[in-house]
Motif scaffolding. Structure first.
Motif, PDB file in Angstrom:
ATOM      1  N   GLN A  42       0.835  -1.202   0.000  1.00  0.00           N
ATOM      2  CA  GLN A  42       0.000   0.000   0.000  1.00  0.00           C
ATOM      3  C   GLN A  42       0.873   1.258   0.000  1.00  0.00           C
ATOM      4  OE1 GLN A  42      -2.134   0.934   3.704  1.00  0.00           O
ATOM      5  NE2 GLN A  42      -4.019   0.861   2.488  1.00  0.00           N
ATOM      6  N   ARG A  43       1.925   1.252   0.777  1.00  0.00           N
ATOM      7  CA  ARG A  43       2.828   2.409   0.848  1.00  0.00           C
ATOM      8  C   ARG A  43       3.562   2.628  -0.470  1.00  0.00           C
ATOM      9  NH1 ARG A  43       5.159   1.405   6.978  1.00  0.00           N
ATOM     10  NH2 ARG A  43       3.136   1.725   7.949  1.00  0.00           N
ATOM     11  N   THR A  55      -3.434  13.376  -6.467  1.00  0.00           N
ATOM     12  CA  THR A  55      -3.775  14.094  -5.246  1.00  0.00           C
ATOM     13  C   THR A  55      -3.937  13.124  -4.084  1.00  0.00           C
ATOM     14  OG1 THR A  55      -6.169  13.937  -5.558  1.00  0.00           O
ATOM     15  CG2 THR A  55      -5.041  15.813  -6.606  1.00  0.00           C
ATOM     16  N   TYR A  56      -3.905  13.675  -2.870  1.00  0.00           N
ATOM     17  CA  TYR A  56      -4.127  12.852  -1.682  1.00  0.00           C
ATOM     18  C   TYR A  56      -5.467  12.135  -1.773  1.00  0.00           C
ATOM     19  CZ  TYR A  56      -0.294  14.148   1.505  1.00  0.00           C
ATOM     20  OH  TYR A  56       0.916  14.278   2.124  1.00  0.00           O
ATOM     21  N   ALA A  57      -6.515  12.857  -2.193  1.00  0.00           N
ATOM     22  CA  ALA A  57      -7.851  12.255  -2.274  1.00  0.00           C
ATOM     23  C   ALA A  57      -7.863  11.092  -3.248  1.00  0.00           C
ATOM     24  CB  ALA A  57      -8.881  13.304  -2.683  1.00  0.00           C
ATOM     25  N   GLU A  58      -7.239  11.264  -4.415  1.00  0.00           N
ATOM     26  CA  GLU A  58      -7.179  10.177  -5.402  1.00  0.00           C
ATOM     27  C   GLU A  58      -6.435   8.969  -4.847  1.00  0.00           C
ATOM     28  OE1 GLU A  58      -7.082  12.442  -9.705  1.00  0.00           O
ATOM     29  OE2 GLU A  58      -5.295  12.611  -8.435  1.00  0.00           O
ATOM     30  N   ILE A  59      -5.329   9.229  -4.153  1.00  0.00           N
ATOM     31  CA  ILE A  59      -4.504   8.145  -3.607  1.00  0.00           C
ATOM     32  C   ILE A  59      -5.254   7.409  -2.502  1.00  0.00           C
ATOM     33  CG2 ILE A  59      -2.375   7.610  -2.351  1.00  0.00           C
ATOM     34  CD1 ILE A  59      -1.153  10.083  -3.878  1.00  0.00           C
ATOM     35  N   MET A  60      -5.900   8.155  -1.629  1.00  0.00           N
ATOM     36  CA  MET A  60      -6.645   7.525  -0.535  1.00  0.00           C
ATOM     37  C   MET A  60      -7.801   6.696  -1.078  1.00  0.00           C
ATOM     38  SD  MET A  60      -6.416  10.575   2.293  1.00  0.00           S
ATOM     39  CE  MET A  60      -7.460   9.774   3.484  1.00  0.00           C
ATOM     40  N   ALA A  68      -2.766   9.542   7.771  1.00  0.00           N
ATOM     41  CA  ALA A  68      -1.519   9.610   8.535  1.00  0.00           C
ATOM     42  C   ALA A  68      -0.395   8.851   7.823  1.00  0.00           C
ATOM     43  CB  ALA A  68      -1.722   9.049   9.938  1.00  0.00           C
ATOM     44  N   THR A  69      -0.704   7.668   7.314  1.00  0.00           N
ATOM     45  CA  THR A  69       0.312   6.886   6.605  1.00  0.00           C
ATOM     46  C   THR A  69       0.676   7.564   5.293  1.00  0.00           C
ATOM     47  OG1 THR A  69      -0.465   4.847   7.629  1.00  0.00           O
ATOM     48  CG2 THR A  69       0.880   4.610   5.645  1.00  0.00           C
ATOM     49  N   ARG A  72       3.124  10.258   5.951  1.00  0.00           N
ATOM     50  CA  ARG A  72       4.486   9.733   6.169  1.00  0.00           C
ATOM     51  C   ARG A  72       5.137   9.331   4.846  1.00  0.00           C
ATOM     52  NH1 ARG A  72       1.963   7.384  10.620  1.00  0.00           N
ATOM     53  NH2 ARG A  72       1.840   5.349   9.647  1.00  0.00           N
ATOM     54  N   VAL A  73       4.355   8.689   3.982  1.00  0.00           N
ATOM     55  CA  VAL A  73       4.886   8.293   2.668  1.00  0.00           C
ATOM     56  C   VAL A  73       5.258   9.543   1.870  1.00  0.00           C
ATOM     57  CG1 VAL A  73       4.328   7.200   0.461  1.00  0.00           C
ATOM     58  CG2 VAL A  73       3.676   6.087   2.605  1.00  0.00           C
ATOM     59  N   SER A  74       4.399  10.531   1.899  1.00  0.00           N
ATOM     60  CA  SER A  74       4.663  11.772   1.168  1.00  0.00           C
ATOM     61  C   SER A  74       5.937  12.445   1.669  1.00  0.00           C
ATOM     62  CB  SER A  74       3.478  12.722   1.307  1.00  0.00           C
ATOM     63  OG  SER A  74       3.724  13.925   0.626  1.00  0.00           O
TER      64      SER A  74
END
Length: 93
Positions: A42-43, A55-60, A68-69, A72-74
């Motif tokens: 996943q990471r 984007t964060y939203a697309e990735i999530m 939170a994870t 950290r990856v970003s």
């Protein structure tokens, strides 16, 4: 070198011995629980998407990673040692 450094060196050498995807899968299966493998996958998937400009939203949405994870990856992608950028395949896989 201390004992932990020696063990880390052995781990690195063991990882480098993987010649095929099957070798890598067998080693991961022996080293990690299924959940640990899933979390690492996943990471890496999230890092790949970050490197592609998602984007964060697309990735999530696509990875179901926690914010939170993902944070950290970003941080590792943008300010880490460069491992993600150097080693994640760029061939669309």
């Amino acid at each position: 070198m201390n004992e932990n450094g020696d063990m880390t060196k052995i781990l690195c050498r063991t990882l480098l011995n993987c010649k095929t995807e099957e070798d890598c899968l067998a080693l991961l299966s022996d080293l990690c629980t299924f959940q640990e493998q899933e979390q690492m996958a996943q990471r890496v998937a999230a890092a790949k998407l970050l490197l592609e400009g998602k984007t964060y939203a697309e990735i999530m949405d696509s990875t179901e990673i926690s914010s939170a994870t993902l944070s950290r990856v970003s941080r590792a992608v943008h300010h880490g040692s460069g491992g993600y950028a150097r080693l994640i395949p760029r061939d669309g896989r």
